[in-house]
Write a protein that holds these residues in place. Structure first.
Motif, mmCIF file in Angstrom:
data_model
loop_
_atom_site.group_PDB
_atom_site.id
_atom_site.type_symbol
_atom_site.label_atom_id
_atom_site.label_comp_id
_atom_site.label_asym_id
_atom_site.label_seq_id
_atom_site.Cartn_x
_atom_site.Cartn_y
_atom_site.Cartn_z
ATOM 1 N N ALA A 190 0.829 -1.207 0.000
ATOM 2 C CA ALA A 190 0.000 0.000 0.000
ATOM 3 C C ALA A 190 0.865 1.259 0.000
ATOM 4 O O ALA A 190 0.904 1.992 0.977
ATOM 5 N N GLN A 191 1.546 1.504 -1.095
ATOM 6 C CA GLN A 191 2.192 2.794 -1.321
ATOM 7 C C GLN A 191 1.062 3.801 -1.571
ATOM 8 O O GLN A 191 0.001 3.427 -2.095
ATOM 9 N N VAL A 192 1.276 5.043 -1.174
ATOM 10 C CA VAL A 192 0.250 6.069 -1.412
ATOM 11 C C VAL A 192 0.846 7.159 -2.296
ATOM 12 O O VAL A 192 2.019 7.510 -2.166
ATOM 13 N N LYS B 268 5.028 5.477 8.644
ATOM 14 C CA LYS B 268 5.107 4.410 7.635
ATOM 15 C C LYS B 268 5.375 3.092 8.330
ATOM 16 O O LYS B 268 6.053 3.036 9.356
ATOM 17 N N ILE B 269 4.845 2.041 7.739
ATOM 18 C CA ILE B 269 5.095 0.696 8.261
ATOM 19 C C ILE B 269 5.695 -0.156 7.146
ATOM 20 O O ILE B 269 5.134 -0.241 6.046
ATOM 21 N N TYR B 270 6.844 -0.722 7.445
ATOM 22 C CA TYR B 270 7.476 -1.663 6.521
ATOM 23 C C TYR B 270 7.525 -3.027 7.171
ATOM 24 O O TYR B 270 7.564 -3.138 8.400
ATOM 25 N N VAL C 221 1.125 3.567 4.695
ATOM 26 C CA VAL C 221 1.514 4.950 4.956
ATOM 27 C C VAL C 221 0.400 5.531 5.813
ATOM 28 O O VAL C 221 -0.783 5.368 5.493
ATOM 29 N N GLU C 222 0.775 6.159 6.924
ATOM 30 C CA GLU C 222 -0.239 6.696 7.821
ATOM 31 C C GLU C 222 -0.401 8.197 7.612
ATOM 32 O O GLU C 222 0.584 8.891 7.338
ATOM 33 N N GLY D 103 -7.087 11.036 8.493
ATOM 34 C CA GLY D 103 -7.091 12.433 8.069
ATOM 35 C C GLY D 103 -5.748 12.806 7.487
ATOM 36 O O GLY D 103 -4.995 11.976 7.029
ATOM 37 N N HIS D 104 -5.433 14.070 7.477
ATOM 38 C CA HIS D 104 -4.114 14.458 7.022
ATOM 39 C C HIS D 104 -3.765 15.825 7.593
ATOM 40 O O HIS D 104 -4.610 16.659 7.854
#
Lengths: 265, 265
Positions: free
Chosen positions: B61-63, B110-112, B249-250, B257-258
């Motif tokens: 899930a790349q954004v 981010k989580i990998y 990606v958070e 939200g952002h």
């Protein structure tokens, strides 16, 4: 000669199946193994697999046997073969076995898994070669599929679920069970097929029927009629090869020993 | 223009990474997306990713975001893009977002995941592109690895774990945690890296250190010294790209939200 039992994993994507083909007809898993074995044995070696898998079908644990010269019997077969084999075949176990062990005739059961990609809209790229993408048919009627799967258990004449080109004496097989595995993730649905033996493309044909039922194109009762009528032309289409994987070959009652079966394929 | 947020999965194996390269320098995920978008938009489209992934690194899930002409805003972007994209890229979600959404600057975390193949002797063929095969080092000292991983949590200057070629202002990053996931199967070990942001090849360098510790080549205290000294030449080698996958990606505190961050990469 010393008999060695090999347990082999392979990615079927770039193979024309397990069984050796005429030259120029595509690479095969058996061919790769025999080539590597010939180099290690210093002479031609014939590999006998527990069963043939079609082009595109994968295996976690296919079983085969081969006779190697006494003088080479002590080789570390797993490591030596893996050093010579291409990246898409891997020997996961190798062991010296009694000379009367036969990978095919002694097999008492086989387990296959078939994986459906069920998330609608998109598929994870690396799952393409290992699943049948039925996301566009989601949601599938899981209860109807389970009901249909239950019909397959037991002794049945699976003539309607056998593809042409086979030369078996009987199309009756004992199926221990066809069941849906607890869902590992919500994107995929995994089906487990366990039987004494399977006919040519039988698992893919049963899976094709299950998906027809899941889509509501056929009822479990329709599939029961197909089974009873025994005519392939009434049966739903064959599921694609990529979703199928040979998980295990069983030997003897405990799955460890071995006994000679009479004509059981 | 209308801003569209794309969530993209890809198999990094045959890509020279995410970021657009000079012509002839290899295909990139960004390049594939921009090409497909240009066809749908009828004009050039610039894609902004949340972060660059190296050649060979995968993503679940790349954004990214892209601005599309108002007239095309109503297109079913996910379906339309997937119809044009190559098999190793897949849009898993597409949504119209406010025009001030920025895939990179708004990312709050981010989580990998990094996957090790730990079974000795053999590797399942289809796992090769997605794991680092450390089977020859088995068994790894898991307790020591866990102890080492715990050292990475918190605010640290990760200069020693940053590869050359980066132009960030600071090499200090907040790492939320590095942890080993409950074992899904006994053949693989999966590590999860969660941080506000990562430096160039930081995850692969941390993973390299963890494997050194698992092999007994370094103690957790040695890695603590490397972290404190901040010199890359003292750090263990970089883990191979194929084992790494961008999982999420958070955005914002709730990850939905952002908010605009100041210079956080």
């Amino acid at each position: 000669m010393t008999r060695v039992r090999l347990t082999v994993a392979y990615d079927g994507t770039r193979f024309a199946g397990w069984q050796l083909q005429a030259p120029g007809m595509g690479r095969t898993v058996q061919g790769c193994l025999e080539e590597a074995l010939a180099r290690l044995c210093g002479e031609a070696a014939r590999v006998h697999g527990a069963g043939r898998t079609d082009a595109g079908v994968h295996a976690v644990a296919q079983v085969a046997h081969v006779d190697v010269p006494e003088a080479r019997a002590g080789l570390p077969w797993q490591r030596a073969l893996n050093a010579l084999l291409p990246d898409d075949v891997s020997v996961v176990d190798a062991a010296v076995v009694p000379p009367d062990f036969h990978a095919r005739f002694d097999a008492s059961g086989k387990i296959y898994q078939y994986t459906l990609w069920t998330r609608p809209g998109s598929i994870l790229p690396w799952r393409r070669p290992y699943v049948w993408d039925v996301g566009r048919f989601s949601p599938l009627d899981v209860a109807a599929m389970d009901a249909c799967a239950a019909l397959f258990a037991g002794y049945h004449d699976f003539a309607a679920f056998q593809n042409a080109g086979s030369s078996v004496k009987t199309s009756t097989r004992l199926v221990h069970g066809v069941s849906r595995l607890p869902q590992a993730n919500s994107d995929e649905m995994v089906w487990r097929f366990h039987a004494e033996g399977f006919l040519k493309q039988m698992v893919r044909n049963l899976m094709g029927a299950l998906v027809e039922v899941g889509r509501g194109k056929a009822a479990p009762e329709d599939i029961r009629s197909v089974l009873t009528l025994g005519q392939r032309r009434h049966a739903p289409r064959t599921a694609p090869a990529g979703g199928l994987c040979l998980m295990a070959v069983e030997y003897g009652n405990a799955g460890r020993g071995h006994k000679r079966h009479l004509g059981q394929n």
